[in-house]
Scaffold this motif. Structure first.
Motif, PDB file in Angstrom:
ATOM      1  N   GLU A  70       7.321 -74.822  39.055  1.00 54.02           N
ATOM      2  CA  GLU A  70       5.984 -75.280  39.412  1.00 54.02           C
ATOM      3  C   GLU A  70       5.657 -75.057  40.886  1.00 54.02           C
ATOM      4  N   ALA A  71       6.302 -74.095  41.501  1.00 51.80           N
ATOM      5  CA  ALA A  71       5.978 -73.746  42.887  1.00 51.80           C
ATOM      6  C   ALA A  71       4.529 -73.285  42.981  1.00 51.80           C
ATOM      7  N   SER A  77       8.417 -68.424  37.327  1.00 53.82           N
ATOM      8  CA  SER A  77       7.813 -68.345  35.994  1.00 53.82           C
ATOM      9  C   SER A  77       6.733 -67.269  35.951  1.00 53.82           C
ATOM     10  N   TRP A  78       5.989 -67.126  37.040  1.00 52.13           N
ATOM     11  CA  TRP A  78       4.991 -66.074  37.107  1.00 52.13           C
ATOM     12  C   TRP A  78       5.653 -64.707  37.015  1.00 52.13           C
ATOM     13  N   LYS A  79       6.772 -64.522  37.666  1.00 52.99           N
ATOM     14  CA  LYS A  79       7.461 -63.239  37.618  1.00 52.99           C
ATOM     15  C   LYS A  79       7.894 -62.894  36.197  1.00 52.99           C
ATOM     16  N   ARG A  80       8.307 -63.922  35.447  1.00 47.59           N
ATOM     17  CA  ARG A  80       8.705 -63.681  34.060  1.00 47.59           C
ATOM     18  C   ARG A  80       7.512 -63.308  33.194  1.00 47.59           C
ATOM     19  N   TYR A  91       0.684 -52.477  31.366  1.00 48.39           N
ATOM     20  CA  TYR A  91      -0.209 -52.402  32.521  1.00 48.39           C
ATOM     21  C   TYR A  91       0.552 -52.555  33.836  1.00 48.39           C
ATOM     22  N   LYS A  92      -0.016 -51.995  34.888  1.00 47.84           N
ATOM     23  CA  LYS A  92       0.602 -52.036  36.212  1.00 47.84           C
ATOM     24  C   LYS A  92       0.404 -53.385  36.893  1.00 47.84           C
ATOM     25  N   HIS A  93      -0.810 -53.930  36.793  1.00 49.55           N
ATOM     26  CA  HIS A  93      -1.156 -55.161  37.502  1.00 49.55           C
ATOM     27  C   HIS A  93      -1.552 -56.261  36.518  1.00 49.55           C
ATOM     28  N   VAL A  94      -1.171 -57.495  36.828  1.00 47.19           N
ATOM     29  CA  VAL A  94      -1.475 -58.647  35.972  1.00 47.19           C
ATOM     30  C   VAL A  94      -1.902 -59.812  36.857  1.00 47.19           C
ATOM     31  N   LEU A  95      -2.952 -60.513  36.429  1.00 54.03           N
ATOM     32  CA  LEU A  95      -3.392 -61.729  37.110  1.00 54.03           C
ATOM     33  C   LEU A  95      -3.560 -62.842  36.087  1.00 54.03           C
ATOM     34  N   PRO A  96      -2.872 -63.970  36.255  1.00 53.55           N
ATOM     35  CA  PRO A  96      -2.988 -65.063  35.285  1.00 53.55           C
ATOM     36  C   PRO A  96      -4.318 -65.803  35.439  1.00 53.55           C
ATOM     37  N   THR A  97      -4.832 -66.315  34.332  1.00 56.06           N
ATOM     38  CA  THR A  97      -6.045 -67.132  34.332  1.00 56.06           C
ATOM     39  C   THR A  97      -5.821 -68.321  33.404  1.00 56.06           C
ATOM     40  N   HIS A  98      -6.704 -69.314  33.518  1.00 56.73           N
ATOM     41  CA  HIS A  98      -6.493 -70.522  32.717  1.00 56.73           C
ATOM     42  C   HIS A  98      -6.673 -70.251  31.236  1.00 56.73           C
ATOM     43  N   PRO A 290      -2.862 -66.314  42.886  1.00 57.62           N
ATOM     44  CA  PRO A 290      -2.562 -65.203  41.979  1.00 57.62           C
ATOM     45  C   PRO A 290      -1.216 -65.323  41.276  1.00 57.62           C
ATOM     46  N   SER A 291      -0.387 -66.267  41.685  1.00 60.24           N
ATOM     47  CA  SER A 291       0.901 -66.456  41.020  1.00 60.24           C
ATOM     48  C   SER A 291       0.888 -67.627  40.036  1.00 60.24           C
ATOM     49  N   TYR A 292      -0.287 -68.192  39.769  1.00 62.32           N
ATOM     50  CA  TYR A 292      -0.365 -69.163  38.662  1.00 62.32           C
ATOM     51  C   TYR A 292      -1.726 -69.160  37.972  1.00 62.32           C
ATOM     52  N   GLY A 293      -2.791 -68.852  38.674  1.00 62.46           N
ATOM     53  CA  GLY A 293      -4.085 -68.632  38.048  1.00 62.46           C
ATOM     54  C   GLY A 293      -4.557 -69.691  37.086  1.00 62.46           C
ATOM     55  N   GLY A 294      -4.334 -70.956  37.396  1.00 61.01           N
ATOM     56  CA  GLY A 294      -4.795 -72.023  36.516  1.00 61.01           C
ATOM     57  C   GLY A 294      -3.777 -72.476  35.486  1.00 61.01           C
ATOM     58  N   MET A 295      -2.611 -71.847  35.455  1.00 66.72           N
ATOM     59  CA  MET A 295      -1.562 -72.246  34.518  1.00 66.72           C
ATOM     60  C   MET A 295      -0.410 -72.929  35.242  1.00 66.72           C
ATOM     61  N   ALA A 296       0.207 -73.876  34.576  1.00 67.44           N
ATOM     62  CA  ALA A 296       1.445 -74.457  35.071  1.00 67.44           C
ATOM     63  C   ALA A 296       2.590 -73.472  34.846  1.00 67.44           C
ATOM     64  N   GLY A 297       3.639 -73.603  35.628  1.00 67.99           N
ATOM     65  CA  GLY A 297       4.800 -72.726  35.461  1.00 67.99           C
ATOM     66  C   GLY A 297       5.358 -72.789  34.055  1.00 67.99           C
ATOM     67  N   ARG A 298       5.405 -73.993  33.489  1.00 63.61           N
ATOM     68  CA  ARG A 298       5.958 -74.135  32.131  1.00 63.61           C
ATOM     69  C   ARG A 298       5.115 -73.379  31.096  1.00 63.61           C
TER      70      ARG A 298
END
Length: 466
Positions: A70-71, A77-80, A91-98, A290-298
């Protein structure tokens, strides 16, 4: 004799379901304004409202939750999750969103200018809303066969290249920021796009400098249909087919709440470096780092695991098979549904089911309400209510398809639950002329199907039996 198969999983946890009386269901329906979206979950027996965020997670996904980092920045978790998206989709690039509409919002803001046109293979509600809010006009370029619910066509989601060419000739390629290709097409009945069509559309658009962006929400189901129906793919794995599909695109929006087998989350993916840099800036404004984009690590851990599980051939074969199990029962009894049966839902043809109702009496909305009243099974309208109003004239948009969607959550219900749903639909079909229409008594200004309220045009939704 054809051998029967069972679910490719076993059940570890169960949840008790609501078993309301007909009178209690009638009271709940009135309280909800005859809108199934507004019925409390605690009042629903079998919930076929949506497959969005309603999947059952696996033991490995539940275990992954405990690994959540949860950093605030640079989460492991984002890297995974990033690795899973690159491994499976390429895809080359990914951005998380809620969730998916967060990705739609960012893509629309970055790509669309006022006066642009966004062609696509039939609209989807939130996608079109974001496009229109940013000044674009949606143009439907799906093949004509998609608008005929009775027609057996293997790839009703295909883009009509002639329609696309005509639009480009009319408005110019510079007015088309991208083409939005849904794989599969929800509003057409969960219908797939062929690999041949994806390839042709991509090469044609690239020759004119037009980007191709997928609405990839149910892409694994689309890959499975290609494996089944398109020559040359029958011996390929769903995973390999999926990779080829995405090679014919420049990016995608994804609601992780469907094929990624989680309850929340999504992402925006692309190959363009400049678009990625601009997207990162807007993710910070609307979603989070950009490393969580509205999501928790879990949640990112669970999604990463779900992405890998979703391309298991045994899983997706069962998933499609359960939808067909329900749909075939209805076909066998003469109930009008969209054919061929789609990937995530069975769609009742409300126009044919309730031919005595005018379109302005919202037959699909009435049928969805009647289904809940009859059995406690919750479905949803996909027709004139979902289509909203024309921005210029203020009149109802009138789609050719007026449907009720019986949406099957992933890994949640057994075929016994499908039997209950089928029995209820058949019971209503036998007394279909007793079902009355609805009038809208409250209409929100946007995405009205979520919160609109209705009342029967007569004293009862279903006439009392005599």
């Amino acid at each position: 004799m054809e051998r029967r198969s069972a679910e490719p999983f076993k059940i570890k946890t169960v949840e008790a379901l609501a078993m309301l009386s007909r009178q209690e269901r009638e009271e709940a329906l009135k309280k909800a304004g005859y809108n199934t979206f507004l019925i409390d979950s605690s009042d629903v027996y079998i919930d076929l409202l949506t497959d969005s965020g309603t999947s059952a997670m696996s033991d490995r996904q539940w275990g992954a939750l405990m690994m959540g980092d949860e950093a605030y920045a640079g989460s492991k978790s984002w890297k995974r999750l990033e690795k899973a998206v690159r491994d499976v989709y390429g895809y080359k690039h990914v951005l998380p969103t809620h969730q998916g509409r967060g990705a739609e919002n960012i893509l629309s803001q970055l790509k669309i200018k006022h006066g642009d046109y966004v062609p696509g293979n039939m609209y989807f509600t939130t996608t079109r809303a974001h496009q229109e809010l940013n000044g674009a006009s949606f143009v439907d370029i799906i093949i004509d066969e998609a608008h005929d619910p009775t027609l057996e066509h293997p790839f009703k989601g295909n883009i009509d290249l002639k329609k696309l060419e005509n639009l480009i000739y009319e408005v110019g390629a510079e007015k088309i920021p991208y083409i939005c290709v849904a794989v599969t097409v929800n509003m057409a009945g969960g219908q797939p796009v062929s690999m041949k069509n994806l390839r042709e559309v991509y090469h044609f658009c690239k020759s004119l400098g037009i980007d191709v962006m997928f609405d990839a929400t149910r892409c694994v189901e689309n890959a499975y249909f290609i494996k089944e129906r398109e020559k040359g793919y029958e011996n390929k794995s769903v995973s390999n087919i999926l990779k080829e599909m995405f090679s014919y695109s420049d990016g995608c929006t994804m609601s992780g709440k469907k094929d990624c087998l989680v309850n929340i989350g999504g992402f925006l993916a692309m190959n363009d470096d400049e678009l990625y840099a601009r997207s990162r800036e807007l993710v910070v404004v609307y979603e989070g780092m950009p490393s969580y984009g509205g999501m928790a690590g879990r949640d990112m851990e669970a999604m990463a695991q779900g992405i890998y599980e979703s391309v298991d051939d045994h899983y997706i074969a069962h998933r499609i098979g359960q939808v067909r199990y329900l749909g075939q029962q209805l076909i066998d009894q003469g109930v009008p549904i969209v054919r061929p049966i789609g990937g995530h839902a069975v769609y009742l043809d409300a126009k044919e089911f309730l031919p005595h109702l005018q379109l302005e009496e919202f037959p699909a909305q009435a049928l969805a309400a009647a289904l809940y009243l009859d059995s406690g099974v919750r479905a949803m309208e996909r027709g004139i209510v979902s289509a909203g109003r024309d921005q210029k004239t203020g009149q109802h948009n009138k789609p050719k398809l007026e449907l009720v969607r019986l949406t099957i959550p992933r890994r949640v219900y057994t075929n016994n639950h499908m039997d209950v749903a089928a029995d209820s639909v058949l019971s209503l079909f036998q007394k279909r002329h007793a079902i009355n229409g609805l009038k809208m008594v409250y209409e929100p200004p946007a995405l009205r199907f979520f919160n609109a309220r209705f009342s029967p045009v007569k004293s009862k939704l279903i006439n009392e039996e005599t």
